[in-house]
Design a protein around this motif. Sequence first.
Motif, PDB file in Angstrom:
ATOM      1  N   ALA A  62      67.777  74.382 -58.733  1.00 29.66           N
ATOM      2  CA  ALA A  62      67.356  73.725 -57.493  1.00 29.66           C
ATOM      3  C   ALA A  62      68.508  72.894 -56.961  1.00 29.66           C
ATOM      4  CB  ALA A  62      66.133  72.849 -57.727  1.00 29.66           C
ATOM      5  N   SER A  63      68.507  72.704 -55.640  1.00 25.98           N
ATOM      6  CA  SER A  63      69.584  71.938 -55.035  1.00 25.98           C
ATOM      7  C   SER A  63      69.092  71.273 -53.762  1.00 25.98           C
ATOM      8  CB  SER A  63      70.778  72.850 -54.714  1.00 25.98           C
ATOM      9  OG  SER A  63      71.855  72.110 -54.161  1.00 25.98           O
ATOM     10  N   GLY A  64      69.633  70.088 -53.483  1.00 28.21           N
ATOM     11  CA  GLY A  64      69.318  69.379 -52.257  1.00 28.21           C
ATOM     12  C   GLY A  64      70.294  68.238 -52.052  1.00 28.21           C
ATOM     13  N   GLY A  65      70.467  67.844 -50.793  1.00 29.23           N
ATOM     14  CA  GLY A  65      71.409  66.774 -50.482  1.00 29.23           C
ATOM     15  C   GLY A  65      70.821  65.735 -49.562  1.00 29.23           C
ATOM     16  N   SER A  66      71.301  64.497 -49.686  1.00 27.45           N
ATOM     17  CA  SER A  66      70.870  63.377 -48.860  1.00 27.45           C
ATOM     18  C   SER A  66      69.384  63.108 -49.111  1.00 27.45           C
ATOM     19  CB  SER A  66      71.172  63.658 -47.390  1.00 27.45           C
ATOM     20  OG  SER A  66      71.063  62.486 -46.609  1.00 27.45           O
ATOM     21  N   ALA A  67      68.519  63.239 -48.088  1.00 22.73           N
ATOM     22  CA  ALA A  67      67.081  63.107 -48.349  1.00 22.73           C
ATOM     23  C   ALA A  67      66.615  64.231 -49.271  1.00 22.73           C
ATOM     24  CB  ALA A  67      66.300  63.127 -47.048  1.00 22.73           C
ATOM     25  N   GLY A  68      67.306  65.377 -49.239  1.00 22.35           N
ATOM     26  CA  GLY A  68      67.031  66.439 -50.201  1.00 22.35           C
ATOM     27  C   GLY A  68      67.478  66.065 -51.598  1.00 22.35           C
TER      28      GLY A  68
END
Length: 685
Positions: free
Chosen positions: A535-541
């Motif tokens: 899984a991956s996400g950035g900032s609010a992710g």
Amino acid sequence: MTDKITPPIAKKIPHNMTHHGHTRTDNYYWMRDDERQDAQVLEHLEKENQYVQQHMSAHQVLHNALFEEMKGRIVKDDSSVPVKDGQYWYVSDVQGDDEYASHYRATNELLSDKTLLLNINELAQGYEYYDVGEMTISPNENLLAYSEDIDGRRIYTIRFKDLCTNTYLDDVLENTEGQLVWSNDNKTVFYVKKDAQTLLGFQVYRHVLGTPQSDDTLVYEEQDRQFYMELGKSRDESEIYIYLAATETSDILALDADAPMGEFKRLLPRTEGHEFGIEKLAGEYYILSNHDAKNFRLLKACEKTIGDRLQWQELIAHREHILIEGMELFDSHFVITEREMGQIRFVVHNYQGESYQLGFDDACFFAGIGYNPERTASHVRIHYSSLTTPSSVYDCDLTTGRKTLRKQQQVLGDFDSNKYASERVFVNARDGEQVPVSLVYRKDTFHKDGTNPLMQYGYGAYGITIDPSFSSTTLSLLDRGFVYAIAHIRGSEMLGRNWYEQGKKANKQNTFNDFVDVTRALTDQGYAHKDKVFASGGSAGGLLMGAVVNQAPELYLGVGIHVPFLDVLTTMLDESIPLTTNEYDEWGNPNQQAAYQSILNYSPYDNLAAQAYPNILVTTGLHDSQVQYWEPMKWVAKLRALKTDDNLLLFKTDMEAGHGGASGRFKSLQDKALEMAFFIALLSS
């Protein structure tokens, strides 16, 4: 041997914080340094970077191969589709190994007499980070203004260039948001100045060319720090606008563009909870408003009635399952962007009440209105791509709807879109909601038998919808057998405004539940092996990733967490930190006890526990202005002290970059290659 490498262990200095009778102890609060000069902090970040390098050195061959793959798909010599604006056609191109574009204009679409406006590569020389925020031409087309950021903090300096003499003016405007609007006299400009501490744009200044910035006039200051501020100009160029936007409230002030020494006046009274957008053409205002319309409706007013909502004329009524996302006005038609069941479409209207739809055939795709500066144009420019279709530029005839493909992104190598397939599926969330998921995979490596690795991406905040668009970098995963999934979880507006509201403030837990439920459904349905999920996400992710690894760590083999918002409660209690006050309507105001408890229940930093966690790669930028570097730094230090497993926890800080990561079209690929190498190596470990 990599198993003998020891991670840097941070010292603990207890710092107590008490609110609403509840005390939290933060052992790593000392890591905050607003000046980014503390020797202990910088030394610890460097040790973390060395630890990453030591661990990943065993996979350097893979990292390099991935980087070269991704770089090798990019056309080195490329140019944009020319666009007409005024007397000129504008175009940008990149050459060879250049990291940045050069910008030109010509008097004809064939560009036979094109002249150079700016070579960003030359401007970027000597800087580790360089970004041009905005370029804008004066109404008489003789002057160019552009803004530059040299450290990633999104604090821009504006410079001016005389295009007739190819020389720079002495005028330099510092500490700005990067936006600039010209008045129609070609010598008076307006810009937004930032608060030095919060980095919030809150003041509009007027500058007259040929005078020092110290003589500039403050024309508007916003007292309510919950509002973001932008500038713009009406479609007919008759008015200059100050756009003010809080999470749930809009406001607009206007000034006659022919009278720059005048005063900005509100178009209509500010009303809490009223969100709207306005365009003006031929003396009439077209308004997208959520008043009595959660998914927005389109209305019209004239200069006499714009200040009174009761006198607005409705053109498109509110519809429960269709979200209106935007509008583009032309002299002959106007184009409305709508979304139904997660899918974008365009509806072209003439001013006599007739309309038709512009659609596309892919199972799931992204499409957006491009740059259309000429309101007299007979076509609308649209950008389109899908998970299997490279980015494409179409000119669509406004009268007939006929689409003309002007350009499609070329992908070098053996790419063939027919080798890949995409799907849109809906997953049952635990509360019965249906969560849309966009999937893509390579046909000859995908078997719906639970054997493929899965890379699942999510964001889920601010009403921002992550549409399924083409990514040439993702091919490196697909070609290795990965299924790539975008989980369109609550917090976005994929299924309308209500979908967003179900994933914010007190409802934020729905966002995390949706992501976890998508993971479980995709493995249960055979799209992926349950032990090969990433899984991956950035900032609010990144907040999403932090919450998910606390709540369902057993589901993921590896997780990428980038420029992450992890210390939500402490940040939202500190009004000196950029973005805090603006976002009370997104996360809640923890100065109120109910919101405090709601945030405390999920805040990733506060909910770290003595349990097993997945393999995790965290990245940030030292100069990040959106999410401060110390949030992931503290989170990693605390997690190292608590976690009960031997899985990898790597933390890399780009000491030169900000929230957007490295600048340049090739340099930024290094971070993507790092994450992919981290994930792929885990499959063989």
